[in-house]
Design a protein around this motif. Structure first.
Motif, mmCIF file in Angstrom:
data_model
loop_
_atom_site.group_PDB
_atom_site.id
_atom_site.type_symbol
_atom_site.label_atom_id
_atom_site.label_comp_id
_atom_site.label_asym_id
_atom_site.label_seq_id
_atom_site.Cartn_x
_atom_site.Cartn_y
_atom_site.Cartn_z
ATOM 1 N N UNK A 103 0.814 -1.217 0.000
ATOM 2 C CA UNK A 103 0.000 0.000 0.000
ATOM 3 C C UNK A 103 0.845 1.263 0.000
ATOM 4 N N UNK A 104 2.072 1.152 0.518
ATOM 5 C CA UNK A 104 2.947 2.323 0.578
ATOM 6 C C UNK A 104 3.349 2.815 -0.810
ATOM 7 N N UNK A 106 1.264 2.502 -3.634
ATOM 8 C CA UNK A 106 0.112 2.697 -4.509
ATOM 9 C C UNK A 106 -0.077 4.159 -4.893
ATOM 10 N N UNK A 107 -0.237 4.401 -6.179
ATOM 11 C CA UNK A 107 -0.566 5.744 -6.646
ATOM 12 C C UNK A 107 -2.002 6.077 -6.252
ATOM 13 N N UNK A 108 -2.286 7.349 -5.886
ATOM 14 C CA UNK A 108 -3.658 7.723 -5.531
ATOM 15 C C UNK A 108 -4.636 7.371 -6.650
ATOM 16 N N UNK A 109 -5.671 6.650 -6.301
ATOM 17 C CA UNK A 109 -6.671 6.259 -7.283
ATOM 18 C C UNK A 109 -6.515 4.852 -7.816
ATOM 19 N N UNK A 110 -5.356 4.236 -7.570
ATOM 20 C CA UNK A 110 -5.181 2.864 -8.045
ATOM 21 C C UNK A 110 -6.048 1.928 -7.214
ATOM 22 N N UNK A 141 2.392 3.090 -9.742
ATOM 23 C CA UNK A 141 2.622 2.369 -8.489
ATOM 24 C C UNK A 141 3.861 1.489 -8.609
ATOM 25 N N UNK A 142 3.987 0.799 -9.746
ATOM 26 C CA UNK A 142 5.150 -0.062 -9.977
ATOM 27 C C UNK A 142 6.440 0.749 -9.997
ATOM 28 N N UNK A 143 6.366 1.940 -10.574
ATOM 29 C CA UNK A 143 7.553 2.802 -10.606
ATOM 30 C C UNK A 143 7.981 3.185 -9.194
ATOM 31 N N UNK A 144 7.009 3.470 -8.342
ATOM 32 C CA UNK A 144 7.319 3.823 -6.954
ATOM 33 C C UNK A 144 7.957 2.642 -6.221
ATOM 34 N N UNK A 145 7.430 1.451 -6.447
ATOM 35 C CA UNK A 145 8.040 0.281 -5.817
ATOM 36 C C UNK A 145 9.449 0.055 -6.336
ATOM 37 N N UNK A 146 9.631 0.161 -7.642
ATOM 38 C CA UNK A 146 10.952 -0.035 -8.221
ATOM 39 C C UNK A 146 11.992 0.906 -7.640
ATOM 40 N N UNK A 147 11.610 2.149 -7.446
ATOM 41 C CA UNK A 147 12.531 3.123 -6.870
ATOM 42 C C UNK A 147 12.922 2.747 -5.449
ATOM 43 N N UNK A 148 11.988 2.143 -4.720
ATOM 44 C CA UNK A 148 12.234 1.818 -3.318
ATOM 45 C C UNK A 148 13.018 0.534 -3.131
#
Length: 432
Positions: A103-104, A106-110, A141-148
């Motif tokens: 959940x951390x 997730x893009x808003x609205x996904x 959302x996937x991009x945010x996870x990849x960065x982390x």
């Protein structure tokens, strides 16, 4: 900003903590005995990574560049310290790259339920790749996870687990465009992709595709991967759900060696309970970067209950000897994938096949390329892998003789002794 402390262990007995834009010193205690594995270098003649300048990683690091980390954030901080002077990063305990949960990221609205509704084949069909709002939000959302979850390893670095229980879960080590890296003594649990993409055009009934390999060697040279355990851990494929009638695949590979990577030795590791395990060369069209490179040695590794790619090879001169392959009764596809312009030498390996698994499946022809397979044993008996493959698959005949003879081997064990030897010594927590 989250407070991250990275302890530095060495003769100078200093520690650094990153609290913002500046580094500050704090007392720490030295531990010479714990530093010994981190200072080891790849022995001369031990596989392709010993060619030329050899592989020493951060063995020569000054005390000020020896870091002890206990969290994923600390690891990324230690790797981000400027400079290419040798560094050692010691991992204590298990570093969790996704401790906050999916959940951390997730893009808003996904909304996954909305995603499933929008791209249900009954609505979307199988002819066109998915697009639209929910796919855009999934990609964000996937991009945010990849960065982390990605940690980039610089040149002249050794990452080593301390003791028997060090490891990484949910993270992806990226060894990209650098030289001279050592990774040892870690239990690496495969990252779980929180946001797989549905591709209705992948095969007759579509497929879920995921990202994030446990470790990627990308355009790098002189890399030694030793005494690690690669596993799906708490999230085996069998535990994952299905949607649209297809497995919701949240794992990619365990180790990829791609995009012009070269001079790599992979030794004394365990690869367990995984599907697409180890890929050497990721595209038939990558000849401009891969031809003449992708030279990899695999020795004394355990491949236990893996489905395929152990390894799959394109272009490279790959030397695979004294590995043990334990094959389950169901789900097995192949071990050695013979791909475009590959030159695989597979010698003196041991295979333990479950009842009903035919040895002809050990080799898999993807493209026409020669292979040397000699001195291998299956369930204790010597078997000509090339002959049994060609007999079982007459429409997929493989050619003999990879056209080269490996010379970078420090020890070659009798293949019947390999299961006991590898079973006793391979994997994390077994450094000597």
């Amino acid at each position: 900003m989250r407070h991250t402390r990275i302890r530095v262990v060495g003769a100078a007995a200093l520690a650094l903590s990153f609290t913002g834009p500046a580094w500050t010193a704090q007392p720490a205690t030295a531990s010479p005995a714990a530093a010994e594995p981190a200072r080891q270098v790849l022995p001369a003649g031990d596989g392709w990574a010993s060619e030329g300048t050899g592989t020493s990683g951060g063995a020569a690091a000054d005390a000020s560049r020896v870091f002890t980390v206990t969290t994923w954030e600390e690891l990324r901080g230690a790797l981000a310290v400027a400079g290419t002077e040798p560094r050692i990063v010691k991992v204590v305990g298990t570093l969790n790259a996704t401790a906050a949960g999916c959940a951390a990221f997730e893009a808003p609205g996904y909304d996954f339920e909305a995603y499933l509704a929008a791209y249900d084949p009954a609505v979307w069909g199988y002819e066109t790749e998915v697009s639209g709002e929910q796919e855009d939000l999934r990609a964000a959302s996937a991009k945010a996870q990849g960065k982390a979850v990605k940690a980039y390893v610089p040149a002249n670095t050794t990452i080593v687990g301390v003791g028997r229980n060090a490891g990484i879960t949910g993270g992806s080590l990226q060894i990209q465009g650098v030289d001279n890296v050592v990774v040892r003594n870690l239990t690496v649990e495969s990252p779980l992709d929180c946001f797989p993409q549905w591709d209705p055009t992948d095969g007759a009934t579509g497929a879920w595709n995921s990202e994030y390999d446990s470790m990627v060697v990308y355009g790098s040279t002189h890399v030694w991967v030793d005494h690690n355990t690669f596993t799906d851990g708490a999230h085996p494929d069998s535990s994952l759900p299905s949607y649209y009638g297809e497995p919701y695949q949240q794992h990619d590979g365990e180790l990829d060696i791609v995009r012009g990577a070269d001079l790599v030795t992979v030794s004394w590791n365990v690869f367990a309970d995984h599907d697409k395990t180890l890929m050497i060369g990721n595209s038939d069209s990558a000849g401009a970067t891969d031809r003449g490179r992708l030279r990899v040695t695999l020795h004394h590794n355990l491949f236990e209950n893996v489905v395929e790619r152990a390894p799959r090879v394109r272009f490279g001169k790959v030397d695979a000897y004294n590995n043990h392959f334990v094959v389950a009764a169901t789900g097995y596809a192949y071990s050695f994938g013979i791909g475009f312009e590959s030159q695989l030498v597979a010698e003196k390996n041991a295979f333990t096949l479950a009842d009903g698994v035919q040895p002809g499946k050990i080799l898999k022809k993807w493209k026409d390329a020669p292979v040397t397979a000699a001195g291998n044993v299956v369930n204790g008996a010597q078997v000509d892998l090339l002959a049994v493959h060609n007999a079982q698959f007459p429409d997929e005949i493989l050619r003999a003789d990879a056209g080269w003879t490996p010379s970078l081997r420090t020890r070659v064990d009798v293949p019947r002794a390999v299961p006991a030897l590898v079973g006793h010594r391979a994997g994390a927590g077994r450094l000597r």
